[in-house]
Design a protein around this motif. Sequence first.
Motif, PDB file in Angstrom:
ATOM      1  N   SER A 256     -43.878  19.676 -60.501  1.00 43.40           N
ATOM      2  CA  SER A 256     -44.335  20.735 -61.685  1.00 43.40           C
ATOM      3  C   SER A 256     -43.620  22.249 -61.414  1.00 43.40           C
ATOM      4  CB  SER A 256     -45.580  21.140 -62.202  1.00 43.40           C
ATOM      5  OG  SER A 256     -46.280  19.636 -62.703  1.00 43.40           O
ATOM      6  N   LEU A 257     -43.916  22.519 -60.072  1.00 41.96           N
ATOM      7  CA  LEU A 257     -43.592  23.713 -59.674  1.00 41.96           C
ATOM      8  C   LEU A 257     -41.634  23.664 -59.416  1.00 41.96           C
ATOM      9  CD1 LEU A 257     -45.636  25.154 -57.101  1.00 41.96           C
ATOM     10  CD2 LEU A 257     -45.558  25.845 -59.398  1.00 41.96           C
ATOM     11  N   ASN A 258     -41.197  22.596 -59.168  1.00 38.88           N
ATOM     12  CA  ASN A 258     -39.865  22.188 -59.197  1.00 38.88           C
ATOM     13  C   ASN A 258     -39.217  22.478 -60.394  1.00 38.88           C
ATOM     14  OD1 ASN A 258     -39.795  21.820 -56.603  1.00 38.88           O
ATOM     15  ND2 ASN A 258     -40.007  19.863 -56.580  1.00 38.88           N
ATOM     16  N   ALA A 259     -39.821  22.240 -61.658  1.00 38.00           N
ATOM     17  CA  ALA A 259     -39.413  22.128 -62.968  1.00 38.00           C
ATOM     18  C   ALA A 259     -39.434  23.631 -63.446  1.00 38.00           C
ATOM     19  CB  ALA A 259     -40.371  21.189 -63.910  1.00 38.00           C
ATOM     20  N   ALA A 260     -40.553  24.127 -62.885  1.00 38.28           N
ATOM     21  CA  ALA A 260     -40.769  25.591 -63.456  1.00 38.28           C
ATOM     22  C   ALA A 260     -39.712  26.496 -62.470  1.00 38.28           C
ATOM     23  CB  ALA A 260     -42.082  26.270 -62.932  1.00 38.28           C
ATOM     24  N   ASN A 261     -39.362  26.170 -61.498  1.00 42.61           N
ATOM     25  CA  ASN A 261     -38.249  26.796 -60.710  1.00 42.61           C
ATOM     26  C   ASN A 261     -36.848  26.540 -61.548  1.00 42.61           C
ATOM     27  OD1 ASN A 261     -36.152  27.092 -58.862  1.00 42.61           O
ATOM     28  ND2 ASN A 261     -37.338  26.957 -57.257  1.00 42.61           N
ATOM     29  N   PHE A 262     -36.649  25.323 -61.890  1.00 41.86           N
ATOM     30  CA  PHE A 262     -35.390  25.002 -62.501  1.00 41.86           C
ATOM     31  C   PHE A 262     -35.257  25.650 -64.073  1.00 41.86           C
ATOM     32  CE2 PHE A 262     -33.229  22.183 -65.550  1.00 41.86           C
ATOM     33  CZ  PHE A 262     -32.031  22.077 -64.847  1.00 41.86           C
ATOM     34  N   GLN A 263     -36.456  25.770 -64.641  1.00 37.89           N
ATOM     35  CA  GLN A 263     -36.420  26.549 -65.998  1.00 37.89           C
ATOM     36  C   GLN A 263     -36.392  27.971 -65.976  1.00 37.89           C
ATOM     37  OE1 GLN A 263     -36.338  24.847 -68.743  1.00 37.89           O
ATOM     38  NE2 GLN A 263     -36.453  22.965 -67.842  1.00 37.89           N
ATOM     39  N   THR A 264     -36.708  28.712 -64.631  1.00 38.30           N
ATOM     40  CA  THR A 264     -36.492  29.947 -64.493  1.00 38.30           C
ATOM     41  C   THR A 264     -35.069  30.394 -64.220  1.00 38.30           C
ATOM     42  OG1 THR A 264     -38.953  30.359 -63.512  1.00 38.30           O
ATOM     43  CG2 THR A 264     -37.118  31.922 -62.829  1.00 38.30           C
ATOM     44  N   ALA A 265     -34.393  29.571 -63.478  1.00 34.28           N
ATOM     45  CA  ALA A 265     -33.137  29.717 -63.172  1.00 34.28           C
ATOM     46  C   ALA A 265     -32.277  29.207 -64.678  1.00 34.28           C
ATOM     47  CB  ALA A 265     -32.668  28.177 -61.975  1.00 34.28           C
ATOM     48  N   ARG A 266     -32.905  28.569 -65.426  1.00 38.58           N
ATOM     49  CA  ARG A 266     -32.292  28.187 -66.559  1.00 38.58           C
ATOM     50  C   ARG A 266     -32.084  29.665 -67.480  1.00 38.58           C
ATOM     51  NH1 ARG A 266     -34.343  23.775 -71.099  1.00 38.58           N
ATOM     52  NH2 ARG A 266     -32.787  24.072 -72.629  1.00 38.58           N
TER      53      ARG A 266
END
Length: 465
Positions: free
Chosen positions: A177-187
Amino acid sequence: MSKGSHTADPDERTAAVTTAAPSPTASPGAGFTRPGGMFSSLRVRNYRYFFAGQIVSNTGSWMQRIAQDWLVLSLTHSPLAVGITTAMQFLPTLALGLFGGVLADRMSKRRLLIATQGAMGLLAAGLAVMTITGTVTAYYVYLFALLLGLVTVVDTPTRQAFVSEMVGPKDLSNAVSLNAANFQTARLVGPAVAGLLIAAVGSGWAFALNAVSFAAVIGGLLAMRPSELRTVDRIPREKGQLREGLRYVKDRPDLMWPLVLAAFIGTFGFNFPTLLSGFAYGTFHVGPGEYGLLNTAMALGSLAGALYAARRGNPRLRWLTGAALGFGVLEVLAAGAPGYWTFAVLLTLVGVFGLTFNTAVNSYVQLATDPEMRGRVMGLLVLVFTGGTPVGAPLVGWVTDAYGARVGLLACGAVSALAATVVGLVLARCADLRLRVNLHRGSRVVAFVPRTTTSQSRSQLATAC
């Protein structure tokens, strides 16, 4: 391409991973197991290094996505060319996705990731040089996209399977989940930075910065302590290992049906580039600023979904199918939105449920899979979830062109909701078979126990409906 939308899982390196029957009185729970905190996986040193590298790397990836699309448009003046570039990147996954999982099971995942991330950095650097020197053509962009897709075939299942070696089963869902949050922040950040760079100095420098960003991930991998990774026996090179992985999933309905659901959601549900452009220009008749806002709304919803999932524990089947059903229903509702702002709000909720399903299926499949099979099973998940894009995107694009964006989104939502309902009913009937995950002291205990059976040994696994 994302360098870390999902990562690995380290934990106590001495913890045993076993397969046994749980207590017949243990409750399977609803949704998730007990949470350990929104940022619990960051307590693991190796994962902190990996996560920090991803912050930089994912931002660079989104910069390259935007710059690459703009470059192709400026070279060809054709949206179709942008679609071809995307297809070139995904076609290797469709054709070779399962082989990447086999390599992940055979080799050291950490070393393999160092190699794949380095290769991606070199490809970004090559595209940067050609663009800055003015020698690039659309065909070269297609070639670089194809080569990137070939590397991704190995990188993605390796990176996803590596999560369990970094954080262990207790924090696996949190790390995903944190990886996904990381990815969406970068988005949210990457496209804005790319836009400024393209306007100021051109697309080539966005590619150059992305090439440099890979150093952050590689540095994090090199800084890890191998002794603190969970030990997983690598399989020797033998014939038939790919078929063995397919048989393994076929004999595990708890794995097969979530993968079937992921295939439908990935092929039909996630076609937003085509659909959002259709809504912006064909339905609501708004400009590029409002179109960008729709993408931002979805990214914000996805970020919220990732952070919510990070607060929870490890997902169960009911949560997984429920998130998929909510995702499909919200797409249907959004298709009928009367105005732009109502559509934007519903799109945010679509992002929440879509990302929740994404992280749930990733975490669930990893937890339910034996370590020696994890690379191959994750390769299959990548294949069904992203490999359907070259099939679904043209079909959804045709429906949208012929009947409008509302019908296109309605069809995508209806297929997703129907698939979630059918898979949920099948799993409910099959399970008599309940998946139990015991995370006591870092160990994983997975078994199917027939609900109606009292005379069978608790250690006997039921593997068919």
